[in-house]
Design an enzyme around this catalytic site. Structure first.
Site, PDB file in Angstrom:
ATOM      1  N   MET A 265      -0.965  -9.511  -0.283  1.00 23.40           N
ATOM      2  CA  MET A 265      -1.013  -8.748  -1.535  1.00 23.40           C
ATOM      3  C   MET A 265      -2.149  -7.726  -1.576  1.00 23.40           C
ATOM      4  O   MET A 265      -2.495  -7.196  -2.623  1.00 23.40           O
ATOM      5  CB  MET A 265      -1.127  -9.696  -2.740  1.00 23.40           C
ATOM      6  CG  MET A 265       0.001 -10.686  -2.838  1.00 23.40           C
ATOM      7  SD  MET A 265       1.610  -9.854  -2.848  1.00 23.40           S
ATOM      8  CE  MET A 265       2.645 -11.216  -2.362  1.00 23.40           C
ATOM      9  N   CYS A 266      -2.729  -7.448  -0.443  1.00 24.00           N
ATOM     10  CA  CYS A 266      -3.828  -6.490  -0.339  1.00 24.00           C
ATOM     11  C   CYS A 266      -3.252  -5.070  -0.296  1.00 24.00           C
ATOM     12  O   CYS A 266      -2.304  -4.805   0.437  1.00 24.00           O
ATOM     13  CB  CYS A 266      -4.603  -6.782   0.942  1.00 24.00           C
ATOM     14  SG  CYS A 266      -6.350  -6.627   0.782  1.00 24.00           S
ATOM     15  N   HIS A 267      -3.832  -4.167  -1.069  1.00 22.67           N
ATOM     16  CA  HIS A 267      -3.374  -2.777  -1.074  1.00 22.67           C
ATOM     17  C   HIS A 267      -3.862  -2.047   0.177  1.00 22.67           C
ATOM     18  O   HIS A 267      -5.023  -2.204   0.562  1.00 22.67           O
ATOM     19  CB  HIS A 267      -3.920  -2.039  -2.301  1.00 22.67           C
ATOM     20  CG  HIS A 267      -3.352  -2.525  -3.582  1.00 22.67           C
ATOM     21  ND1 HIS A 267      -3.851  -3.618  -4.241  1.00 22.67           N
ATOM     22  CD2 HIS A 267      -2.314  -2.074  -4.327  1.00 22.67           C
ATOM     23  CE1 HIS A 267      -3.147  -3.817  -5.344  1.00 22.67           C
ATOM     24  NE2 HIS A 267      -2.209  -2.897  -5.420  1.00 22.67           N
TER      25      HIS A 267
ATOM     26  N   MET B 151     -12.060  -7.479   0.560  1.00 22.63           N
ATOM     27  CA  MET B 151     -11.247  -8.105   1.606  1.00 22.63           C
ATOM     28  C   MET B 151     -11.399  -7.374   2.936  1.00 22.63           C
ATOM     29  O   MET B 151     -11.401  -8.000   3.996  1.00 22.63           O
ATOM     30  CB  MET B 151      -9.770  -8.170   1.192  1.00 22.63           C
ATOM     31  CG  MET B 151      -9.519  -9.042  -0.033  1.00 22.63           C
ATOM     32  SD  MET B 151     -10.326 -10.664   0.004  1.00 22.63           S
ATOM     33  CE  MET B 151      -9.628 -11.377   1.470  1.00 22.63           C
ATOM     34  N   GLU B 152     -11.568  -6.069   2.885  1.00 23.86           N
ATOM     35  CA  GLU B 152     -11.772  -5.300   4.115  1.00 23.86           C
ATOM     36  C   GLU B 152     -13.099  -5.665   4.767  1.00 23.86           C
ATOM     37  O   GLU B 152     -13.178  -5.798   5.998  1.00 23.86           O
ATOM     38  CB  GLU B 152     -11.701  -3.799   3.810  1.00 23.86           C
ATOM     39  CG  GLU B 152     -10.306  -3.289   3.523  1.00 23.86           C
ATOM     40  CD  GLU B 152      -9.729  -3.685   2.159  1.00 23.86           C
ATOM     41  OE1 GLU B 152      -8.523  -3.479   1.966  1.00 23.86           O
ATOM     42  OE2 GLU B 152     -10.466  -4.203   1.292  1.00 23.86           O
TER      43      GLU B 152
ATOM     44  N   ASP C  45     -13.989 -14.902  21.431  1.00 27.46           N
ATOM     45  CA  ASP C  45     -13.014 -14.657  22.493  1.00 27.46           C
ATOM     46  C   ASP C  45     -13.683 -14.194  23.783  1.00 27.46           C
ATOM     47  O   ASP C  45     -13.342 -14.659  24.868  1.00 27.46           O
ATOM     48  CB  ASP C  45     -11.994 -13.614  22.038  1.00 27.46           C
ATOM     49  CG  ASP C  45     -10.989 -13.299  23.128  1.00 27.46           C
ATOM     50  OD1 ASP C  45     -10.343 -14.239  23.632  1.00 27.46           O
ATOM     51  OD2 ASP C  45     -10.857 -12.115  23.493  1.00 27.46           O
TER      52      ASP C  45
END
Length: 162
Positions: free
Chosen positions: A75-77, A115-116, A130
């Site tokens: 739901m992130c724009h 969120m970014e 990694d």
């Protein structure tokens, strides 16, 4: 605390309509860390990891992750980011070394970039893991958290302890 806005009248998930929200400059800062062994610390700081320059690769991965956040979080724009910066620092602990990762994301728009920033910091840490896992799979990632955000209707937020 405000109510959740990601649900429609049927109780199903929806992307929030931000059409009428004001465009403002928005900045978010997130942090995470990767705790590594002395061997990994020595090899990273001497650029002797077989896969290459860990911090350079992690930095690029973090920037790319910030740009792809809307593809990862339902739901992130999708946002037009104006800037993404990744900073690294080391903290020595008793028998381990902690790589602290700080991601800063900036835009001018109608929704925030928290969120970014969190995604950028997280993918940086995953990239470090990694690239170093052949030496030691016991690395510890986290905690990951929002340090600060500015802009928008909810105003300024700064984490009380950092």
């Amino acid at each position: 605390m405000s109510s959740f806005t990601h649900f429609n009248e049927q109780g199903r998930a929806k992307m929030v309509d931000i059409t009428n929200k004001e465009d403002t400059v928005r900045v978010a800062v997130a942090k995470t860390s990767v705790t590594v062994s002395e061997e990994i610390y020595e090899k990273m700081t001497n650029n002797a990891i077989e896969k290459g320059d860990v911090l350079a690769v992690a930095q690029v991965a973090g920037v790319m992750a910030a740009k792809k956040t809307a593809d990862l979080i339902p739901m992130c724009h999708p946002l037009m980011l104006k800037g993404v910066d990744i900073a690294f620092s080391w903290e020595n602990e008793a028998d381990a070394y902690k790589l602290v990762i700080t991601a800063t994301v900036k835009t001018k728009g109608s929704t925030g970039v928290e969120m970014e920033a969190l995604t950028a910091a997280s993918v940086c840490a995953l990239t470090v893991y990694d690239m170093c896992k052949a030496l030691d799979k016991g690395m510890i990632i986290g905690p990951t958290y929002l340090v600060e955000k500015t802009g928008g209707k909810s105003g300024h937020y700064r984490r009380k302890t950092d």
